[in-house]
Scaffold this active site. Sequence first.
Site, PDB file in Angstrom:
ATOM      1  N   GLY A  95     -15.306  -2.614   0.671  1.00 25.93           N
ATOM      2  CA  GLY A  95     -15.618  -2.393   2.069  1.00 25.93           C
ATOM      3  C   GLY A  95     -14.115  -3.010   2.595  1.00 25.93           C
ATOM      4  O   GLY A  95     -13.354  -3.359   2.045  1.00 25.93           O
TER       5      GLY A  95
ATOM      6  N   GLY B 276     -11.731  -4.989   3.699  1.00 25.78           N
ATOM      7  CA  GLY B 276     -11.683  -6.360   3.553  1.00 25.78           C
ATOM      8  C   GLY B 276     -10.561  -7.033   4.359  1.00 25.78           C
ATOM      9  O   GLY B 276     -10.328  -8.296   4.678  1.00 25.78           O
ATOM     10  N   ARG B 277      -9.581  -6.241   4.694  1.00 23.47           N
ATOM     11  CA  ARG B 277      -8.443  -6.823   5.802  1.00 23.47           C
ATOM     12  C   ARG B 277      -8.058  -5.566   6.788  1.00 23.47           C
ATOM     13  O   ARG B 277      -7.088  -5.539   7.263  1.00 23.47           O
ATOM     14  CB  ARG B 277      -7.211  -7.003   4.924  1.00 23.47           C
ATOM     15  CG  ARG B 277      -6.603  -5.900   3.938  1.00 23.47           C
ATOM     16  CD  ARG B 277      -5.265  -6.447   3.486  1.00 23.47           C
ATOM     17  NE  ARG B 277      -4.657  -5.325   2.481  1.00 23.47           N
ATOM     18  CZ  ARG B 277      -3.522  -5.197   2.012  1.00 23.47           C
ATOM     19  NH1 ARG B 277      -2.909  -6.399   2.222  1.00 23.47           N
ATOM     20  NH2 ARG B 277      -3.041  -4.410   1.232  1.00 23.47           N
TER      21      ARG B 277
ATOM     22  N   GLY C  86      -7.138 -11.688   4.279  1.00 25.71           N
ATOM     23  CA  GLY C  86      -7.300 -10.534   5.329  1.00 25.71           C
ATOM     24  C   GLY C  86      -6.037 -10.237   5.837  1.00 25.71           C
ATOM     25  O   GLY C  86      -5.936  -9.457   7.077  1.00 25.71           O
TER      26      GLY C  86
ATOM     27  N   ARG D  79      -2.804   2.500  11.680  1.00 20.14           N
ATOM     28  CA  ARG D  79      -2.574   3.841  11.507  1.00 20.14           C
ATOM     29  C   ARG D  79      -3.329   4.900  12.255  1.00 20.14           C
ATOM     30  O   ARG D  79      -4.618   4.424  12.516  1.00 20.14           O
ATOM     31  CB  ARG D  79      -2.743   4.105  10.055  1.00 20.14           C
ATOM     32  CG  ARG D  79      -4.107   3.991   9.408  1.00 20.14           C
ATOM     33  CD  ARG D  79      -4.086   4.643   8.054  1.00 20.14           C
ATOM     34  NE  ARG D  79      -3.629   3.505   6.921  1.00 20.14           N
ATOM     35  CZ  ARG D  79      -4.372   2.488   6.505  1.00 20.14           C
ATOM     36  NH1 ARG D  79      -5.809   2.533   6.763  1.00 20.14           N
ATOM     37  NH2 ARG D  79      -3.932   1.853   5.509  1.00 20.14           N
TER      38      ARG D  79
ATOM     39  N   ARG E 208     -14.798   7.587   3.306  1.00 21.36           N
ATOM     40  CA  ARG E 208     -14.003   7.701   1.944  1.00 21.36           C
ATOM     41  C   ARG E 208     -15.193   8.447   1.172  1.00 21.36           C
ATOM     42  O   ARG E 208     -16.390   8.354   1.420  1.00 21.36           O
ATOM     43  CB  ARG E 208     -13.668   6.344   1.523  1.00 21.36           C
ATOM     44  CG  ARG E 208     -12.517   5.682   2.091  1.00 21.36           C
ATOM     45  CD  ARG E 208     -12.686   4.234   1.959  1.00 21.36           C
ATOM     46  NE  ARG E 208     -11.565   3.319   2.519  1.00 21.36           N
ATOM     47  CZ  ARG E 208     -11.447   3.274   3.753  1.00 21.36           C
ATOM     48  NH1 ARG E 208     -12.250   3.479   4.796  1.00 21.36           N
ATOM     49  NH2 ARG E 208     -10.254   2.424   4.101  1.00 21.36           N
TER      50      ARG E 208
ATOM     51  N   ASP F 173     -12.338   4.890  -3.252  1.00 18.15           N
ATOM     52  CA  ASP F 173     -12.067   4.571  -1.773  1.00 18.15           C
ATOM     53  C   ASP F 173     -10.871   4.679  -1.082  1.00 18.15           C
ATOM     54  O   ASP F 173     -10.438   4.466  -0.022  1.00 18.15           O
ATOM     55  CB  ASP F 173     -12.478   2.729  -1.869  1.00 18.15           C
ATOM     56  CG  ASP F 173     -11.641   2.225  -2.741  1.00 18.15           C
ATOM     57  OD1 ASP F 173     -11.221   2.422  -3.737  1.00 18.15           O
ATOM     58  OD2 ASP F 173     -10.813   1.188  -2.233  1.00 18.15           O
TER      59      ASP F 173
ATOM     60  N   ASP G 270      -3.637   5.018   3.259  1.00 20.78           N
ATOM     61  CA  ASP G 270      -3.534   3.534   2.548  1.00 20.78           C
ATOM     62  C   ASP G 270      -2.537   3.557   1.470  1.00 20.78           C
ATOM     63  O   ASP G 270      -2.879   3.673   0.207  1.00 20.78           O
ATOM     64  CB  ASP G 270      -4.971   3.296   2.167  1.00 20.78           C
ATOM     65  CG  ASP G 270      -5.172   1.873   1.854  1.00 20.78           C
ATOM     66  OD1 ASP G 270      -4.246   0.942   2.419  1.00 20.78           O
ATOM     67  OD2 ASP G 270      -6.074   1.327   1.226  1.00 20.78           O
TER      68      ASP G 270
END
Length: 470
Positions: A89, A91-92, A125, A178, A185, A252, A262
Amino acid sequence: MPVSPNYRPDPRFPDLGDDFSDRVEPATFPQAVLRFRNDRAAAEVGLDNLTDAEWIAHFGRFQPLPGQSGPVAMRYHGHQFRSYNADLGDGRGFLAAQLRAGDGRLLDLGTKGSGTTPWSRGGDGRLTLKGGLREVLAATLLETLGVPTSRPFSLIETGEALQRGDEPSPTRSAVLVRLGHSHVRFGTFQRAAWHERPDLIATLTEHVRSLYHPGVAVGDVPGLLRAVVEASARLSARWIAAGFVHGVLNTDNLNVTGESFDYGPWRFLPHYEPGFTAAYFDQFGLYAFARQPEAVFWNLTQLAGSLKLVADAGPLTEALNGFGPAYIRELRAAFLMRLGVESAGEDADQALLDATLAFLRESGAALRWEPLFFDWFGGFASSARALAGPRAGLYRGDTFEVFRAALFAHDSDRPERLEDPVFASADPEEMLIDEVEALWAAIAGGDDWNPFAAKLARLEAARRAYSLFR
């Protein structure tokens, strides 16, 4: 903030409810220093009229933009290096906003380094400033080279000292935003399947179909998979043509629109090397340069497996089997695009693809990947330029002659592009690791952002010159 007429908020993902995301609060940072803002991207979504102070308020302090429903951390699972992880999930990061571009597409503003969430798994995070810088550079060059990619929107230094095992520590911190065409995903579907919730799969499928693939008929799940397969094949081919290695192609890290995002341990090829890897921890080369299409297809099979909860296996398998032909078709098109020539028919296009790879393979470390495409951009129209340039001595031999003949069988695509001053340069814009480290060293050692700004300016000039997105 004064709302631009071009600003059209349209938050859709939070409407899916608590099964798909969690409401979160952004971190409070000790400082906020604006290091990068993408005004060209901001203009597409009506946010270019923000002052720097307003920009920092929304993308450093995360004051809500008008009409948005507040940040949510998205829930998903994923295969990481082909081992299933049900403890994933955001996380940051979080989904900060959704809004419409001028062309009507629904776009996301997603964050990285914005603080802890329920899915942080003990992490802080945060994002290092160097990590943010690297993502800005990667995405900017990928857009220049015609790869479907999220775009760096904002980078703000946040004034914390972070401890990291893969960087000299303490190191500086940042928060990145971004702009991307969906953060849904493959792993978003996997989570619903893992919980054995066909109702959630059906809800998510319709959400994705209606917003991102509206040409697919309502209820046509295999048709939706086919659309994702084709978009993913196009992305894979564009990575290869750009000489790009993503580094971490987990389920993901791939989304339903076939847009790259990412960027962690990425690399661009210095020269043709099929086994080249980007991540130091990819010890077996699972995500090596030439294995990226294989990795994407494997991930698509996991998506298809999740969709079996709401569709028959046969039509899903048929949709999956379209990946190979779509990838080859897109790879031919991607090499034509990179070489700046028009199609001359399937056989001639395949001959050019084969000849280009054969010449790069034979040249080895003597010829870097990117200069070949730069020198010969436009085909015959660049002959004098290439044969008078710094790599002229490499352009000889039987394999080169096969490449040149295959290239000259194609007409130049928009040859007027060669009039741009960019093509008067001896060398193209690249992004090899030594240059990335040099740009960071100027910042880390003397807080000198001028080389970074100059690099972005040159990349923007190259983007305009190539004009690969049409």
